[in-house]
Every structure is written in structure tokens, then in C-alpha cells.
Design a protein around this motif. Structure first.
Motif, PDB file in Angstrom:
ATOM      1  N   HIS A  20      -6.254   0.734  -0.568  1.00 18.15           N
ATOM      2  CA  HIS A  20      -7.003   1.156  -1.753  1.00 18.15           C
ATOM      3  C   HIS A  20      -7.899   0.075  -2.351  1.00 18.15           C
ATOM      4  CE1 HIS A  20      -5.262   5.171  -1.747  1.00 18.15           C
ATOM      5  NE2 HIS A  20      -4.237   4.560  -1.178  1.00 18.15           N
ATOM      6  N   ILE A  21      -8.182  -0.957  -1.568  1.00 18.62           N
ATOM      7  CA  ILE A  21      -9.132  -1.974  -2.025  1.00 18.62           C
ATOM      8  C   ILE A  21     -10.553  -1.409  -2.023  1.00 18.62           C
ATOM      9  CG2 ILE A  21      -7.679  -3.823  -1.100  1.00 18.62           C
ATOM     10  CD1 ILE A  21      -9.782  -4.167   1.144  1.00 18.62           C
ATOM     11  N   ALA A  22     -11.404  -2.049  -2.800  1.00 18.11           N
ATOM     12  CA  ALA A  22     -12.823  -1.675  -2.825  1.00 18.11           C
ATOM     13  C   ALA A  22     -13.520  -2.204  -1.574  1.00 18.11           C
ATOM     14  CB  ALA A  22     -13.482  -2.251  -4.073  1.00 18.11           C
TER      15      ALA A  22
ATOM     16  N   VAL B  68      -3.380  -5.810  -2.580  1.00 13.45           N
ATOM     17  CA  VAL B  68      -3.023  -6.613  -1.402  1.00 13.45           C
ATOM     18  C   VAL B  68      -1.716  -7.372  -1.631  1.00 13.45           C
ATOM     19  CG1 VAL B  68      -3.712  -8.499   0.142  1.00 13.45           C
ATOM     20  CG2 VAL B  68      -5.421  -6.828  -0.624  1.00 13.45           C
TER      21      VAL B  68
ATOM     22  N   PHE C  36      -8.352  -9.383   3.466  1.00  8.38           N
ATOM     23  CA  PHE C  36      -6.924  -9.714   3.605  1.00  8.38           C
ATOM     24  C   PHE C  36      -6.740 -11.182   3.994  1.00  8.38           C
ATOM     25  CE2 PHE C  36      -6.325  -5.074   5.174  1.00  8.38           C
ATOM     26  CZ  PHE C  36      -6.486  -4.609   3.885  1.00  8.38           C
TER      27      PHE C  36
ATOM     28  N   LEU D 119       2.760  -6.375   4.317  1.00  9.76           N
ATOM     29  CA  LEU D 119       2.515  -7.815   4.206  1.00  9.76           C
ATOM     30  C   LEU D 119       3.837  -8.541   4.406  1.00  9.76           C
ATOM     31  CD1 LEU D 119       0.653 -10.201   3.411  1.00  9.76           C
ATOM     32  CD2 LEU D 119       1.142  -9.669   1.015  1.00  9.76           C
TER      33      LEU D 119
ATOM     34  N   THR E 178      -8.298  -5.313  -6.125  1.00  8.15           N
ATOM     35  CA  THR E 178      -8.052  -5.680  -4.719  1.00  8.15           C
ATOM     36  C   THR E 178      -6.852  -6.613  -4.605  1.00  8.15           C
ATOM     37  OG1 THR E 178     -10.279  -5.250  -3.892  1.00  8.15           O
ATOM     38  CG2 THR E 178      -9.048  -7.017  -2.804  1.00  8.15           C
ATOM     39  N   PHE E 179      -6.783  -7.626  -5.458  1.00 14.78           N
ATOM     40  CA  PHE E 179      -5.640  -8.553  -5.383  1.00 14.78           C
ATOM     41  C   PHE E 179      -4.330  -7.811  -5.651  1.00 14.78           C
ATOM     42  CE2 PHE E 179      -8.731 -11.970  -7.149  1.00 14.78           C
ATOM     43  CZ  PHE E 179      -9.375 -12.030  -5.915  1.00 14.78           C
ATOM     44  N   THR E 180      -4.357  -6.885  -6.600  1.00 20.18           N
ATOM     45  CA  THR E 180      -3.163  -6.110  -6.935  1.00 20.18           C
ATOM     46  C   THR E 180      -2.701  -5.304  -5.729  1.00 20.18           C
ATOM     47  OG1 THR E 180      -3.802  -5.963  -9.259  1.00 20.18           O
ATOM     48  CG2 THR E 180      -2.298  -4.257  -8.439  1.00 20.18           C
TER      49      THR E 180
ATOM     50  N   PRO F 134       2.553  -3.690  -1.828  1.00 19.77           N
ATOM     51  CA  PRO F 134       1.121  -3.617  -1.515  1.00 19.77           C
ATOM     52  C   PRO F 134       0.685  -2.201  -1.131  1.00 19.77           C
ATOM     53  CG  PRO F 134       2.070  -5.571  -0.521  1.00 19.77           C
ATOM     54  CD  PRO F 134       3.233  -4.752  -1.057  1.00 19.77           C
ATOM     55  N   GLU F 135      -0.540  -1.899  -1.462  1.00 18.27           N
ATOM     56  CA  GLU F 135      -1.191  -0.633  -1.095  1.00 18.27           C
ATOM     57  C   GLU F 135      -2.609  -0.982  -0.650  1.00 18.27           C
ATOM     58  OE1 GLU F 135      -0.404   2.494  -0.805  1.00 18.27           O
ATOM     59  OE2 GLU F 135       1.633   2.530  -1.642  1.00 18.27           O
ATOM     60  N   MET F 136      -2.669  -1.706   0.458  1.00 20.30           N
ATOM     61  CA  MET F 136      -3.931  -2.340   0.836  1.00 20.30           C
ATOM     62  C   MET F 136      -5.054  -1.366   1.170  1.00 20.30           C
ATOM     63  SD  MET F 136      -2.833  -5.646   3.006  1.00 20.30           S
ATOM     64  CE  MET F 136      -1.213  -6.378   2.808  1.00 20.30           C
TER      65      MET F 136
ATOM     66  N   VAL G  55      -7.352 -13.354   0.944  1.00 26.87           N
ATOM     67  CA  VAL G  55      -6.358 -13.212  -0.127  1.00 26.87           C
ATOM     68  C   VAL G  55      -4.996 -13.764   0.301  1.00 26.87           C
ATOM     69  CG1 VAL G  55      -5.101 -11.599  -1.627  1.00 26.87           C
ATOM     70  CG2 VAL G  55      -7.532 -11.220  -1.163  1.00 26.87           C
TER      71      VAL G  55
END
Lengths: 294, 294
Positions: free
Chosen positions: A157-159, B223, A220, A140, B219-221, A153-155, A223
Motif C-alpha cells: 500500500h505504498i505510494a 514498510v 524497500f 519483512l 510509506t514508512f508506516t 507491514p502492509e508494503m 527504507v
């Protein structure tokens, strides 16, 4: 014309790519398998030394990394399942062995920096760099720099909202059906029973893949409000996939946007990165240049 | 001691709250129903004028807003389903009618600014301010300022992983089962057939709500890597809900984090905002102060 010499290290989970560059032009490079830290870092440093003097070094490294400027372990790998690599002070090792300024970023952050300076994100203030391959990596970039906050960020791993009818459980050891667990290369292979390179002529594979990727891009977008999303990596080499992601993203946003660009085509919003498989190494050169100047 | 006088407007979809403050202390305030733009803005300006001279004005306004500094319509509401309010130049109207410096933010961005200056986010560089009420609103604060990129964040519209057994279709007119469509106040009421205030003693209601909110926070964490998440709004007044969200967030992250704080309790990571229902108005005062200084 920048005539300084830089060492660039793309430190990956399976291999290190190491290069020496004059300005941004690579003049020598090698690839080293990732084994034990001493061995791999030692070989990287030997290669750089064998070439002669360099002015600064840049490292685009697999994560997670400690990137808090005030932390005593700044520039170290933190906890990783990779044997032997937890708490390895990668930045300190390179800096002290070579005795030159050095900078480190997470691999995708470094790649983002390179794309911003010379590639597909020039002139932007905010964007996201994504690589979909053996994992789902994303950097990011906010307000002209790679963003870290508390950690980075570790994007991947989002749901995700599961597509009806898809009963694949996901293969992330931490989250099961997260983005990486559902849509990175290994998940594709696992779900369909063949490596993704052999699935090129099965449209249902890519339709599903594009649906999940578009959903992630929608998240993304909502957010972080980037100006552009660079979408690359091995999986994205599939013919037509990026177009499919674009059209599904428009469907997913469904006209709900705070910017007109996202109402119509998103061809200028979702784009391929410029440097492909070299983005990490080019990013490491950019990091080295920044280290030399600071 | 700051003795300047500021006008503060929290411009909401159903009502405007208007205040005059000396420093950050409110000395007069009123509430105006949101009707036609001329009428509502006119009444707000009349109230401010009736009080006497003020030095600057701040507006925390419902979105979407045009917040691109170079845009000719900077400070206007853009496309909104709210009748009559699309393309209304809220900032220009206030600035030109009062003849004083003025600044505008999306409501949640303004609230974030107020919490950062005087509330539950003091001293942080990066955080997220969330309000769960009639909608799901969130402001992203990065590197000491409210973040906008291409448009502004609209975090309530991310996709959610459905909880097995929950067959509520969601009530977002754009996305159906997005975060706002599944977990804001109206969705709770619609799903369970009663206003959330009457559901206090039904644990299944709050267990499900906490699951979706925790998923969103995960998710926010991943991202944005904030240092803290402020979680407030009418829905969050339910006893014990914030603790339930915290424990479910830890479960959702499942130890996969780039920062140790997220491994154990997250009591210092997920916190209630300091200003509750006044966050928008306090934020508008902060915006006015910034406008006076710039």
C-alpha cells in the motif's frame, strides 16, 4: 531426523490449505474453500484430527492479524472486508480445538520464515519476501525473525511514482494507485483488458509492470536495507520479468547505495523464492516446529 | 550517577560539533568547519585531548558509512561526493588517536539512539527518527537497536507520487524527484524561489510540503510498522506543519491499517523529537556510553 508430526494451515482468502507433516515432509494434505469461519476452521481441524495425533500446529494466515504478544486478541484476524472474518480468533480456535501448541503469522511472514529456514534466504539476517499475485504481499524479516511493530507491514500500500503516459487510475479500494492498486495481478488485467496469463507476448505490459515493481524494490531497499529480496507469486511467473525488474532496479538506484552489491548486477539480491506456491504451507510447518519448541 | 567522561562528535557535512560530557551532561563543546579529513578530525581530537582524559568516544557521522561488523573498513565513510572524504576511517582514527573505546553510527542512527534513551522515543521497541533540513535523513530503530542491513537505510531516496500540478523536477542528483529531491529544504527553496524561512506566510508551500511528507510517512508506516515517527529538522520548525502532516497522513492511510492507533488522530504517532538540533550530539554521547560498556 525430526520425527514429530505437525499440522500446517495456510489460511488464504479463497482457500485453506491444510497439511500434516512429519518433520518438514508433508504426509497428507487437503484444500478447503474459505467460507464462514466456523465451517472452514472446523473442516481444517477435522482433517487434522482424522490423521491422528500431531505435536504442534502452525498457521500462515491472511491479514490483518493482531500479533501484539500482550494483546488479549493475539492471533485474531482484526478488521477485514471478508464477511464474517473480522475479529475471528484463529490461533485460539486451532490451539484449543487441537489441544496442542500453535503459532500464527501473517501468510507472507510465515512464507518468509520457511524460506529462511530451508529456502532462498538461508543464512541471512535481513530480507524481504514478496509475492505478487491477486494482491501484493510482503514479509519483512529482520535480525533473524519476522518483523512486526505497531501492527505488521502492509508494503503493498505504498505510494508509487506514476509512469508518464500511464493513466490507469489504480484499483485499490483504499488508495487507488498504490503499489497493489497498480501492479498486482488484478490491476494488470484491469489496465490491459485481459488476464495477465493472456498478455505474455505484449512487452509493453511487462515493461510497465517491471518499472513499478523495481520502483517498489528501490523504496524497500532504501527504507529497510535488506540483504536480499525474494520476488515470487503468480505474476512473477512471466518469462523474463524478474530480469527486467533487476535491470530497472539498478537504473532506479542509479548508483546511490550504501553497499557495493547494489552497484552492479543484482542477481544475488533479487531472487525467486524456493518454494513457489508452497511457501505459505512450508512456512506453517516452520511455525509449528517453533511452537513445539517454545 | 554516571561520572564517566565521554567524547561526543557529531560529524556533519559542513561542520563538526565536538563535546565532552560527564554522564550525559555536556561540560565543554566546540564547532569545527568540515574541511579536509586530517584537518577536521585532527582539530576534533585536539579539542578532546585539551580537555583531559575521557573514557570513551561516540561519533554520529554523515554517511554513507561501512557499518558491517565483519568488514575491514568498518566505521569508514564509503563513497561520498564530499571531496577527500571517501574511504576515510573515521572510527579508527578517533579510536587510535585517543586510545579509548569508540562507537560510530550514521548521524540519524545516533540521533535515534539518543531519542530512545532519553528523549521522545523512550520505552519503544520500534520507531523512525526523521530530520528534514538540508537533506532528508532517517534512522530506523528496530527491536531496541539502530537497524542496519546490507548497508544502512537511505529513506530520503524513495520514489514519490507527484502531486498533480506540481511540475518541479526535483533536485536530487541521483533520482531527481525522490523524497529528498522534492521535499528537503533546498528543494523547497528551489521550487518556490525563496529560502523556506521566507515562505512562512504562503500556505500553498506548506500544504504541498505536508502532502509529500505525509506520503513518505505512509510509506514508512506500511514498510516498517514503527510504533512512532519522530519528525524534526529545520523545515519542521514551520508553524503548524507537523499538524498538517498528521492530518494528511490519516487521509493517506484512509483507514487501511493493522493498528487502531492509526485510524484516528496520530498525535502520539507523529511527534517532534526531544533534542532538536542537539539530537546528533546527544546521540553521540549515548554511543560513547555504549562503547564504554561493551
Amino acid at each position: 531426523m525430526n520425527e514429530q508430526h505437525y499440522a500446517a494451515i495456510e489460511a488464504g482468502g479463497t482457500k485453506f490449505r491444510v497439511a500434516v507433516a512429519r518433520g518438514r515432509d508433508i504426509v497428507a494434505d487437503t484444500t478447503i474453500p474459505t467460507t464462514a469461519p466456523d465451517e472452514t476452521l472446523g473442516a481444517a481441524i477435522d482433517f487434522i484430527r482424522s490423521w491422528g495425533d500431531v505435536d504442534a500446529a502452525g498457521i500462515a494466515c491472511f491479514g490483518p492479524l493482531d500479533l501484539e504478544p500482550t494483546s488479549p486478541s493475539y492471533g485474531s484476524v482484526t478488521q477485514t472486508p471478508k464477511p464474517g472474518w473480522s475479529n475471528v480468533p484463529v490461533l485460539d480456535a486451532v490451539r484449543s480445538e487441537l489441544g496442542i501448541p500453535a503459532a500464527i503469522e501473517v501468510d507472507v511472514g510465515g512464507a518468509a520464515l520457511g524460506e529462511w529456514r530451508w529456502g532462498a534466504a538461508q543464512g541471512l539476517r535481513h530480507f524481504i519476501y514478496i509475492t505478487v499475485g491477486t494482491g501484493f504481499g510482503a514479509g519483512l524479516f529482520i535480525d533473524g525473525k519476522v518483523h512486526h511493530g505497531m501492527g505488521h507491514p502492509e508494503m503493498g500500500h505504498i505510494a508509487l511514482e506514476r509512469v508518464p503516459g500511464d493513466d490507469y487510475p489504480g484499483n485499490c479500494p483504499f488508495h487507488g494507485a498504490c503499489l497493489e492498486g497498480m501492479a498486482a495481478g488484478p490491476a494488470i488485467g484491469d489496465r490491459w483488458g485481459a488476464p495477465s496469463a493472456e498478455l505474455g507476448n505484449r512487452p509493453e505490459v511487462w515493461n510497465l509492470e517491471a518499472t513499478y515493481l523495481a520502483q517498489a524494490l528501490r523504496t524497500f531497499t532504501y527504507v529497510a536495507a535488506p540483504e536480499r529480496i525474494l520476488l515470487g507469486g503468480g505474476v512473477m511467473q512471466q518469462d523474463g520479468l524478474i530480469d527486467l525488474v533487476r535491470s530497472k532496479l539498478v537504473n532506479q538506484l542509479n548508483g546511490y547505495t550504501t553497499h557495493d552489491l547494489l552497484r552492479g548486477s543484482v542477481e544475488d539480491y533479487v531472487v525467486a523464492p524456493a518454494f513457489g506456491q508452497d511457501a505459505g504451507l512450508i512456512g506453517a510447518i516452520a511455525l509449528a516446529m517453533d511452537a513445539a519448541e517454545s
